[in-house]
Design a protein around this motif. Structure first.
Motif, PDB file in Angstrom:
ATOM      1  N   MET A 362       0.861  -1.184   0.000  1.00  0.00           N
ATOM      2  CA  MET A 362       0.000   0.000   0.000  1.00  0.00           C
ATOM      3  C   MET A 362       0.895   1.231   0.000  1.00  0.00           C
ATOM      4  O   MET A 362       2.117   1.111   0.058  1.00  0.00           O
ATOM      5  N   HIS A 363       0.306   2.417  -0.094  1.00  0.00           N
ATOM      6  CA  HIS A 363       1.070   3.660  -0.119  1.00  0.00           C
ATOM      7  C   HIS A 363       0.420   4.677   0.800  1.00  0.00           C
ATOM      8  O   HIS A 363      -0.797   4.644   1.039  1.00  0.00           O
ATOM      9  N   TRP A 364       1.264   5.594   1.295  1.00  0.00           N
ATOM     10  CA  TRP A 364       0.745   6.693   2.111  1.00  0.00           C
ATOM     11  C   TRP A 364       0.080   7.705   1.174  1.00  0.00           C
ATOM     12  O   TRP A 364       0.708   8.623   0.672  1.00  0.00           O
ATOM     13  N   THR A 365      -1.218   7.514   0.944  1.00  0.00           N
ATOM     14  CA  THR A 365      -1.993   8.365   0.037  1.00  0.00           C
ATOM     15  C   THR A 365      -3.297   8.762   0.711  1.00  0.00           C
ATOM     16  O   THR A 365      -3.614   8.301   1.825  1.00  0.00           O
ATOM     17  N   ASP A 366      -4.091   9.582   0.012  1.00  0.00           N
ATOM     18  CA  ASP A 366      -5.375   9.994   0.574  1.00  0.00           C
ATOM     19  C   ASP A 366      -6.401   8.865   0.566  1.00  0.00           C
ATOM     20  O   ASP A 366      -7.477   8.993   1.169  1.00  0.00           O
ATOM     21  N   THR A 367      -6.088   7.728  -0.093  1.00  0.00           N
ATOM     22  CA  THR A 367      -6.995   6.579  -0.080  1.00  0.00           C
ATOM     23  C   THR A 367      -6.581   5.511   0.924  1.00  0.00           C
ATOM     24  O   THR A 367      -7.214   4.453   0.990  1.00  0.00           O
ATOM     25  N   LEU A 368      -5.542   5.761   1.707  1.00  0.00           N
ATOM     26  CA  LEU A 368      -4.968   4.685   2.515  1.00  0.00           C
ATOM     27  C   LEU A 368      -5.949   4.125   3.535  1.00  0.00           C
ATOM     28  O   LEU A 368      -5.958   2.913   3.774  1.00  0.00           O
ATOM     29  N   ALA A 369      -6.780   4.961   4.150  1.00  0.00           N
ATOM     30  CA  ALA A 369      -7.718   4.437   5.152  1.00  0.00           C
ATOM     31  C   ALA A 369      -8.640   3.388   4.537  1.00  0.00           C
ATOM     32  O   ALA A 369      -8.845   2.308   5.104  1.00  0.00           O
ATOM     33  N   THR A 370      -9.197   3.681   3.364  1.00  0.00           N
ATOM     34  CA  THR A 370     -10.072   2.701   2.717  1.00  0.00           C
ATOM     35  C   THR A 370      -9.270   1.528   2.154  1.00  0.00           C
ATOM     36  O   THR A 370      -9.767   0.392   2.123  1.00  0.00           O
ATOM     37  N   ASP A 371      -8.033   1.786   1.726  1.00  0.00           N
ATOM     38  CA  ASP A 371      -7.181   0.680   1.257  1.00  0.00           C
ATOM     39  C   ASP A 371      -6.900  -0.292   2.396  1.00  0.00           C
ATOM     40  O   ASP A 371      -6.939  -1.518   2.216  1.00  0.00           O
ATOM     41  N   LEU A 372      -6.589   0.243   3.575  1.00  0.00           N
ATOM     42  CA  LEU A 372      -6.338  -0.611   4.738  1.00  0.00           C
ATOM     43  C   LEU A 372      -7.583  -1.410   5.110  1.00  0.00           C
ATOM     44  O   LEU A 372      -7.497  -2.609   5.433  1.00  0.00           O
ATOM     45  N   ALA A 373      -8.752  -0.763   5.053  1.00  0.00           N
ATOM     46  CA  ALA A 373      -9.993  -1.461   5.389  1.00  0.00           C
ATOM     47  C   ALA A 373     -10.249  -2.610   4.415  1.00  0.00           C
ATOM     48  O   ALA A 373     -10.655  -3.714   4.819  1.00  0.00           O
ATOM     49  N   ARG A 374     -10.004  -2.373   3.147  1.00  0.00           N
ATOM     50  CA  ARG A 374     -10.213  -3.403   2.128  1.00  0.00           C
ATOM     51  C   ARG A 374      -9.210  -4.548   2.290  1.00  0.00           C
ATOM     52  O   ARG A 374      -9.556  -5.733   2.169  1.00  0.00           O
ATOM     53  N   ALA A 375      -7.953  -4.225   2.586  1.00  0.00           N
ATOM     54  CA  ALA A 375      -6.943  -5.256   2.807  1.00  0.00           C
ATOM     55  C   ALA A 375      -7.253  -6.069   4.065  1.00  0.00           C
ATOM     56  O   ALA A 375      -7.076  -7.296   4.074  1.00  0.00           O
ATOM     57  N   LEU A 376      -7.710  -5.390   5.105  1.00  0.00           N
ATOM     58  CA  LEU A 376      -8.048  -6.102   6.339  1.00  0.00           C
ATOM     59  C   LEU A 376      -9.235  -7.031   6.111  1.00  0.00           C
ATOM     60  O   LEU A 376      -9.249  -8.170   6.616  1.00  0.00           O
ATOM     61  N   ALA A 377     -10.209  -6.582   5.334  1.00  0.00           N
ATOM     62  CA  ALA A 377     -11.361  -7.434   5.029  1.00  0.00           C
ATOM     63  C   ALA A 377     -10.922  -8.660   4.219  1.00  0.00           C
ATOM     64  O   ALA A 377     -11.418  -9.776   4.444  1.00  0.00           O
ATOM     65  N   ALA A 378      -9.999  -8.471   3.266  1.00  0.00           N
ATOM     66  CA  ALA A 378      -9.510  -9.599   2.474  1.00  0.00           C
ATOM     67  C   ALA A 378      -8.746 -10.585   3.350  1.00  0.00           C
ATOM     68  O   ALA A 378      -8.844 -11.810   3.165  1.00  0.00           O
ATOM     69  N   ALA A 379      -7.975 -10.078   4.299  1.00  0.00           N
ATOM     70  CA  ALA A 379      -7.255 -10.956   5.219  1.00  0.00           C
ATOM     71  C   ALA A 379      -8.241 -11.733   6.088  1.00  0.00           C
ATOM     72  O   ALA A 379      -8.088 -12.949   6.279  1.00  0.00           O
ATOM     73  N   ASP A 380      -9.249 -11.041   6.617  1.00  0.00           N
ATOM     74  CA  ASP A 380     -10.254 -11.703   7.448  1.00  0.00           C
ATOM     75  C   ASP A 380     -10.960 -12.815   6.669  1.00  0.00           C
ATOM     76  O   ASP A 380     -11.184 -13.920   7.185  1.00  0.00           O
ATOM     77  N   ALA A 381     -11.303 -12.523   5.410  1.00  0.00           N
ATOM     78  CA  ALA A 381     -12.007 -13.517   4.595  1.00  0.00           C
ATOM     79  C   ALA A 381     -11.149 -14.754   4.363  1.00  0.00           C
ATOM     80  O   ALA A 381     -11.677 -15.870   4.175  1.00  0.00           O
ATOM     81  N   ALA A 382      -9.852 -14.595   4.360  1.00  0.00           N
ATOM     82  CA  ALA A 382      -8.940 -15.722   4.155  1.00  0.00           C
ATOM     83  C   ALA A 382      -8.524 -16.368   5.472  1.00  0.00           C
ATOM     84  O   ALA A 382      -7.694 -17.296   5.467  1.00  0.00           O
ATOM     85  N   GLY A 383      -9.059 -15.891   6.581  1.00  0.00           N
ATOM     86  CA  GLY A 383      -8.705 -16.446   7.878  1.00  0.00           C
ATOM     87  C   GLY A 383      -7.324 -16.037   8.347  1.00  0.00           C
ATOM     88  O   GLY A 383      -6.685 -16.789   9.100  1.00  0.00           O
ATOM     89  N   LEU A 384      -6.863 -14.854   7.934  1.00  0.00           N
ATOM     90  CA  LEU A 384      -5.524 -14.382   8.251  1.00  0.00           C
ATOM     91  C   LEU A 384      -5.588 -13.123   9.095  1.00  0.00           C
ATOM     92  O   LEU A 384      -6.599 -12.395   9.088  1.00  0.00           O
ATOM     93  N   ARG A 385      -4.504 -12.844   9.790  1.00  0.00           N
ATOM     94  CA  ARG A 385      -4.406 -11.617  10.579  1.00  0.00           C
ATOM     95  C   ARG A 385      -3.109 -10.897  10.231  1.00  0.00           C
ATOM     96  O   ARG A 385      -2.080 -11.531   9.953  1.00  0.00           O
ATOM     97  N   PRO A 386      -3.098  -9.559  10.268  1.00  0.00           N
ATOM     98  CA  PRO A 386      -1.848  -8.824  10.043  1.00  0.00           C
ATOM     99  C   PRO A 386      -0.867  -9.070  11.189  1.00  0.00           C
ATOM    100  O   PRO A 386      -1.263  -9.142  12.365  1.00  0.00           O
ATOM    101  N   ALA A 387       0.409  -9.192  10.844  1.00  0.00           N
ATOM    102  CA  ALA A 387       1.453  -9.443  11.842  1.00  0.00           C
ATOM    103  C   ALA A 387       2.658  -8.570  11.530  1.00  0.00           C
ATOM    104  O   ALA A 387       2.768  -7.961  10.453  1.00  0.00           O
ATOM    105  N   GLY A 388       3.581  -8.507  12.494  1.00  0.00           N
ATOM    106  CA  GLY A 388       4.791  -7.718  12.333  1.00  0.00           C
ATOM    107  C   GLY A 388       5.784  -8.421  11.420  1.00  0.00           C
ATOM    108  O   GLY A 388       6.176  -9.573  11.681  1.00  0.00           O
ATOM    109  N   LEU A 389       6.213  -7.743  10.383  1.00  0.00           N
ATOM    110  CA  LEU A 389       7.106  -8.346   9.386  1.00  0.00           C
ATOM    111  C   LEU A 389       8.428  -8.804   9.987  1.00  0.00           C
ATOM    112  O   LEU A 389       8.859  -9.936   9.777  1.00  0.00           O
TER     113      LEU A 389
END
Length: 394
Positions: A362-389
């Protein structure tokens, strides 16, 4: 002789007597035997006991020939950090020892030595030889952070010509980087430096990855650049307790470091390296790639207190030289991604949904809040959680 000069002479003699190995001012020219100005040398003995391999010059911009990257601080010396900045230090074309230019430093005040330094990545328990050609009075060359005391090499005067200073040191068991420095002395006038070397074994190239091998049900959210820093994205990260790996460029990071501290406050988050100028590194020679990566590393370290260990090549453009340049800057991983959720996208670059270990761009842009929400929803749908790299890098 002034009090400061007397103290200098006495302390240097004492330090040289107890330090092992001792430093010296050499008159030979090993640079002509192993290559100059960043042209790495030949195969031969490494500094590490009992091993052989390629011995190279690890210094960044050793001949002061490289141009400053776009977006670099005005007056900065590529690869080097000079305490007096452009008021004291400049690359000049007047009578360099070799090539077309050298560093000339004119200490601006009576309390300045005109120090210029760079961070050099090293291996533990390994012997290195540092050298530089200098011109002036009471010029010093040394290294700190080696893990063992090492005396600086210095000369009372070069008599108006060029003289080589050389010091040899063996790193301690925990040393991963050293600080190489050159400086003059109080009220002793200008000095010049050229053809710097830190000769030692070449580190293994960094590892290129687009995902992180793991059986854990995790994904990794990475955010690049940093030009647009909107509060909605900051709130979303805090509200959802998202670990974020940020790859800002030095200029926007330096313009608003508190923002990047806040958005990486969740445990597991980190701030990593994305180059100085966002150039296509695959089109740059190895020494310029090293400046791009090392100078960005130094900027992130100064701003946030921790040296990056991951490099994100701009536009995912890299080559084998990038892997070696990254390793020379202490970087272990060159990271791309296998999914892009920037600017409204939902692209997964492999069949099916997100998978364990996927790296999401993703990028630090004016769409990032919605981009993060969409990525989090995709992770949830796949049974995944964000973690520290960095928690998953080996």
């Amino acid at each position: 002789m002034s009090t400061r000069l007397s103290a200098l002479a006495a302390s240097a003699v004492l330090f040289a007597a107890v330090a092992v190995p001792a430093a010296s001012a050499a008159t030979g020219d090993p640079a002509r035997q192993t290559g100059q100005n960043g042209q790495n040398g030949q195969n031969g003995q490494t500094g590490q006991t009992g091993q052989t391999g390629q011995t190279v010059n690890l210094a960044t911009n050793p001949g002061f020939e490289l141009p400053s990257p776009n977006l670099a601080d005005w007056g900065s010396i590529p690869g080097w950090n000079c305490t007096g900045g452009p008021a004291e230090a400049a690359v000049t074309t007047t009578a360099p020892r070799s090539g077309g230019s050298a560093l000339t430093v004119t200490p601006a005040g009576e309390d300045s030595t005109g120090e210029c330094a760079q961070t050099v990545s090293v291996q533990p328990d390994t012997t290195y030889t540092a050298s530089a050609w200098v011109r002036g009075d009471f010029v010093h060359l040394g290294a700190t952070g080696t893990g063992r005391d090492v005396a600086p090499a210095w000369t009372e005067t070069t008599g108006g010509g060029w003289q080589q200073l050389t010091t040899r040191f063996t790193t301690g068991p925990d040393a991963r980087s050293i600080r190489l420095y050159v400086h003059g002395w109080y009220q002793q006038g200008p000095f010049s430096v050229d053809d710097v070397r830190v000769d030692g074994p070449a580190p293994a190239p960094a590892v290129a990855r687009g995902s992180i091998p793991t059986e854990d049900k995790v994904v990794f959210f990475t955010v690049d650049d940093g030009w647009q820093r909107n509060p909605e994205a900051e709130r979303f990260i805090a509200d959802h307790h998202l670990p974020i790996t940020a790859f800002p460029l030095p200029m926007p990071a330096g313009g608003d470091p508190d923002f990047f501290r806040r958005v990486t406050a969740v445990p597991g988050s980190s701030i990593q390296d994305h180059s100085v100028s966002h150039s296509d590194l695959s089109k740059l020679p190895p020494d310029q790639q090293q400046v791009e990566i090392c100078d960005a590393r130094d900027a992130m370290t100064r701003l946030f207190g921790t040296a990056p260990v991951v490099f994100r090549p701009p536009s995912f453009a890299w080559n084998t030289d990038t892997l070696q340049a990254a390793a020379d800057c202490g970087i272990r991983t060159v990271l791309t991604a296998d999914a892009d959720f920037s600017w409204g996208a939902s692209a997964v670059w492999h069949p099916g949904p997100l998978q364990p270990g996927d790296v999401v761009l993703m990028h630090w842009t004016d769409t990032l809040a919605t981009d993060l929400a969409r990525a989090l929803a995709a992770a949830d749908a796949a049974g995944l959680r964000p973690a520290g790299l960095t928690d998953y890098l080996r």
